[in-house]
Design an enzyme around this catalytic site. Structure first.
Site, mmCIF file in Angstrom:
data_model
loop_
_atom_site.group_PDB
_atom_site.id
_atom_site.type_symbol
_atom_site.label_atom_id
_atom_site.label_comp_id
_atom_site.label_asym_id
_atom_site.label_seq_id
_atom_site.Cartn_x
_atom_site.Cartn_y
_atom_site.Cartn_z
ATOM 1 N N THR A 57 0.820 -1.210 0.000
ATOM 2 C CA THR A 57 0.000 0.000 0.000
ATOM 3 C C THR A 57 0.855 1.263 0.000
ATOM 4 O O THR A 57 1.980 1.254 0.510
ATOM 5 C CB THR A 57 -0.904 -0.008 1.253
ATOM 6 O OG1 THR A 57 -1.503 1.272 1.414
ATOM 7 C CG2 THR A 57 -0.111 -0.296 2.528
ATOM 8 N N GLU A 81 0.350 3.582 1.933
ATOM 9 C CA GLU A 81 0.416 4.078 3.316
ATOM 10 C C GLU A 81 1.772 3.834 3.962
ATOM 11 O O GLU A 81 2.080 4.438 4.992
ATOM 12 C CB GLU A 81 -0.697 3.442 4.162
ATOM 13 C CG GLU A 81 -2.066 3.836 3.676
ATOM 14 C CD GLU A 81 -3.155 3.691 4.724
ATOM 15 O OE1 GLU A 81 -2.844 3.555 5.913
ATOM 16 O OE2 GLU A 81 -4.328 3.729 4.324
ATOM 17 N N TYR A 103 -1.717 -0.191 11.167
ATOM 18 C CA TYR A 103 -1.900 -0.918 9.899
ATOM 19 C C TYR A 103 -0.724 -0.651 8.962
ATOM 20 O O TYR A 103 -0.108 -1.581 8.437
ATOM 21 C CB TYR A 103 -3.212 -0.491 9.219
ATOM 22 C CG TYR A 103 -3.265 -0.830 7.741
ATOM 23 C CD1 TYR A 103 -3.375 -2.148 7.298
ATOM 24 C CD2 TYR A 103 -3.163 0.182 6.768
ATOM 25 C CE1 TYR A 103 -3.390 -2.456 5.942
ATOM 26 C CE2 TYR A 103 -3.190 -0.124 5.406
ATOM 27 C CZ TYR A 103 -3.301 -1.440 5.002
ATOM 28 O OH TYR A 103 -3.310 -1.758 3.665
#
Ligand code: NAD
Ligand code: DAU
Length: 340
Positions: free
Chosen positions: A131, A133, A156
């Site tokens: 991801t 992120e 996460y």
């Protein structure tokens, strides 16, 4: 030569879209779907392929070596070279803020188990689906490239970063044949209605409040799930072993704009918008530079937001039974804890 793909997390949002696409675009390939069926996994998504020759579901947990071995045994029975596309994860930032441990267990330990068994079984290729992120948060300008330092902010994102580093370590230490993809926010059919777009569509349909965190000006780069699945297939077939590929939609919007478009699409009033307490450590802006995958592999998104948001709204409107079933049970308990 026949290919057999072990798809982890194939009953989740992106995984099920990938399995359905593969059945259409590479019908001769075999698929072993390894999924623990957590709250986010739903086999109803896959009714179109469940009887297809060469498709097998293995109910198993990637943190358990014997479960992963079982998936490989099924793959060996199907024959051909065996590869892994690794989607399985705890994927929701808000849940990780409430409790980080399941994220470490599945995303970090589970990925390591998968790497170990895959190496022992001699996989041909391993695509680790990660991801944007992992790169942290941007200010008003700039983009994440594959060289941007990893600075995850949520539990996460930290667990995904750790899993990326374990994959990198396997590549460097063992010459393990892996590739890593890092994608922006996906939307489309079969997304569990705790993420922004499906949650807002579902609430708007029922005239419930639409909860916007903070000032609603956090920005995400939205990509239609079909485009993401096509990019992963491209990376699997043509990506350079050991490399990282960013995948993005060139499609940045503040959350409030997304929600207003959804309300317009569903035909409901903006008075349903409710500003609520901000997410802790809320990343302000994500934006992907996807030049590398365009230049090297010729991939670009095919769907614009103007086309694919209405498609997504129409899908949810036509899938009332799916939505009601998904929203019952565990989802309701979580929803009550999160929003009161
Ligand atoms: P999801 O939460 O919808 O699905 C996750 C799937 O993994 C579920 O089917 C679940 O049952 C399964 N799973 C969870 N723990 C497991 C375990 N221990 N063993 C086996 N299966 C397990 O997630 P998603 O949104 O489809 O995301 C898929 C992948 O893509 C994740 O790795 C995520 O980090 C990544 N990703 C998602 C997005 C996005 O916008 N959704 C964007 C970029 C990257
Ligand atoms: O960027 C890729 C990531 O996108 C993936 O790695 C994650 O798996 C995926 O869940 C997604 O993470 P986000 O946290 O960006 O997605 P989410 O849909 O939870 O939130 C999107 C934005 O909307 C974020 O700024 C928070 C905001 N939001 C979200 C919810 C659920 C709200 O304002 N209200 C809400 O109720």
């Amino acid at each position: 030569m026949t290919k057999t793909l072990i798809v982890t997390g194939g009953a989740g949002f992106i995984g099920s879209n990938f399995v359905l696409m593969l059945a259409e675009q590479r019908p001769e390939w075999n698929i072993v779907n390894l999924d623990a069926l957590t709250y986010a996994g739903n086999l109803e998504n896959l009714t179109a392929v469940e009887d297809k020759e060469g498709y097998t579901f293995v109910h198993g947990d990637i943190t358990k070596p014997l479960d992963v071995e079982r998936a490989f045994d099924e793959a060996s029975k199907l024959g051909g070279s065996v590869s892994v596309i690794h989607f399985a994860a705890e994927s929701h930032v808000d849940r990780s803020i409430v409790s980080g441990l399941p994220f470490v267990e599945t995303n970090v330990c589970g990925t390591q188990v998968l790497l170990d068994v895959s190496r022992a079984r001699g996989v041909e290729r391993f695509v680790h689906v990660s991801t944007d992120e992992v790169y942290g948060s941007l200010g008003a300008t700039g983009f994440f490239t594959e060289e941007t330092p990893l600075q995850p902010n949520s539990p996460y994102a930290a667990s995904k970063t750790a899993s990326d580093l374990m994959v990198r370590a396997a590549i460097e230490t063992h010459k393990f044949p892996a590739l890593i993809t890092r994608c922006s926010n996906n939307y489309g059919p079969y997304q569990f209605p705790e993420k922004l777009i499906p949650l807002m569509i579902a609430n708007a349909q029922e005239d419930k409040p639409l909860p916007i965190y903070g000032d609603g000006m956090n920005i995400r780069d939205w990509l239609y799930v079909r485009d993401h699945c096509e990019a992963i297939l491209r990376v699997f077939e043509a990506g350079k072993l050991g490399d990282v590929y960013n995948i993005g939609g060139n499609n940045e919007y503040p959350n409030i704009e997304i929600v207003k478009r959804i309300l317009a699409g569903v035909g409901k009033p903006e008075s349903l918008i409710t500003y609520v307490e901000d997410r802790k450590g809320h990343d302000r802006r994500y934006a992907i530079d996807a030049q590398k995958i365009k230049d090297e592999l010729g991939w670009e998104p095919r769907f614009t937001f103007e086309e694919a948001l209405p498609l997504t709204i129409a899908w949810y409107q036509s899938q009332d039974t799916w939505l009601q079933r998904v929203r019952s049970g565990a989802y309701r308990e979580y929803y009550a804890a999160q929003y009161g």
